[in-house]
Scaffold this motif. Structure first.
Motif, PDB file in Angstrom:
ATOM      1  N   GLY A 162       0.938  -1.083  -0.117  1.00 52.26           N
ATOM      2  CA  GLY A 162       0.074   0.036   0.041  1.00 52.26           C
ATOM      3  C   GLY A 162       0.484   0.978   0.091  1.00 52.26           C
ATOM      4  N   GLY A 163       0.173   2.320  -0.409  1.00 48.86           N
ATOM      5  CA  GLY A 163       0.728   3.537  -0.334  1.00 48.86           C
ATOM      6  C   GLY A 163       1.470   4.032  -1.688  1.00 48.86           C
ATOM      7  N   PRO A 199      -1.859   5.167  -5.789  1.00 46.81           N
ATOM      8  CA  PRO A 199      -2.736   6.129  -5.260  1.00 46.81           C
ATOM      9  C   PRO A 199      -4.118   5.685  -5.290  1.00 46.81           C
ATOM     10  N   SER A 230      -4.026   3.221   1.215  1.00 46.17           N
ATOM     11  CA  SER A 230      -2.910   3.433   1.281  1.00 46.17           C
ATOM     12  C   SER A 230      -2.837   3.440   2.954  1.00 46.17           C
ATOM     13  N   ARG A 231      -1.433   3.530   3.525  1.00 40.93           N
ATOM     14  CA  ARG A 231      -1.215   3.585   5.000  1.00 40.93           C
ATOM     15  C   ARG A 231      -0.842   5.163   5.232  1.00 40.93           C
ATOM     16  N   ALA A 255       5.556   4.119   1.872  1.00 38.69           N
ATOM     17  CA  ALA A 255       5.056   4.600   0.538  1.00 38.69           C
ATOM     18  C   ALA A 255       6.093   5.495   0.066  1.00 38.69           C
ATOM     19  N   HIS A 265      -3.953   4.343   9.530  1.00 40.16           N
ATOM     20  CA  HIS A 265      -3.686   5.232   8.690  1.00 40.16           C
ATOM     21  C   HIS A 265      -3.138   6.484   9.034  1.00 40.16           C
ATOM     22  N   GLU A 280     -10.005  -1.079   3.873  1.00 40.47           N
ATOM     23  CA  GLU A 280      -8.597  -0.771   3.842  1.00 40.47           C
ATOM     24  C   GLU A 280      -7.658  -2.007   4.250  1.00 40.47           C
ATOM     25  N   LEU A 311      -4.905  -3.635   1.859  1.00 40.67           N
ATOM     26  CA  LEU A 311      -3.393  -3.593   1.927  1.00 40.67           C
ATOM     27  C   LEU A 311      -2.746  -5.219   2.225  1.00 40.67           C
TER      28      LEU A 311
END
Length: 140
Positions: free
Chosen positions: A11-12, A15, A19-20, A73, A100, A134, A138
């Motif tokens: 993740g990250g 886009p 994402s984290r 990320a 997050h 999420e 992830l």
């Protein structure tokens, strides 16, 4: 100092998916300013005490990363040509993997070596728990 290779967290980097980590508008603006002054940038978030628990911004490669670090990320910052890597110590990541993170900016000066210190502001992390969706995106 050169940058080593740590472990990249899922993740990250994409886009369009979960994402984290994210940047506030104030953090984005400050990163553009710092990039203009210093060139390519990176963040490192350690699990230390005091300012060690705040995200520190360095010139890219100034802080050596390695197997004890996780790359959360490669952040895209509008107006900055290259991504800004965000690294975290592996121990810290294990404690925060369910959250997050949003990099933000507040008035005040930290006592570390982060590049924003002369600007009279400091970066900080705001966090919330990841949603079930999420986490599934992830970890999957």
């Amino acid at each position: 100092m050169g940058g080593g290779e740590g472990h990249e967290a899922a993740g990250g980097a994409a886009p369009e998916g979960p994402s984290r980590i994210a940047l506030s508008a104030a953090a984005t603006e400050l990163l553009r300013l710092l990039h203009d002054q210093h060139g390519p940038l990176m963040f490192h978030q350690s699990g230390g005490c005091c300012d060690g628990s705040a995200p520190m911004c360095y010139q890219a490669g100034e802080l050596r990363t390695g197997a004890s670090d996780v790359l959360l990320a490669r952040l895209t910052v509008e107006g900055v040509p290259e991504p800004v890597g965000f690294w975290m110590s592996a121990d810290q990541f294990e404690r925060w993997r369910h959250t997050h993170l949003t990099v933000d900016v507040v008035p005040g000066r930290g006592s570390g070596f982060s590049l924003e210190a002369p600007e009279g502001v400091r970066f900080l992390i705001r966090s919330r728990l990841l949603t079930e969706e999420e986490r599934a995106g992830l970890d999957g």
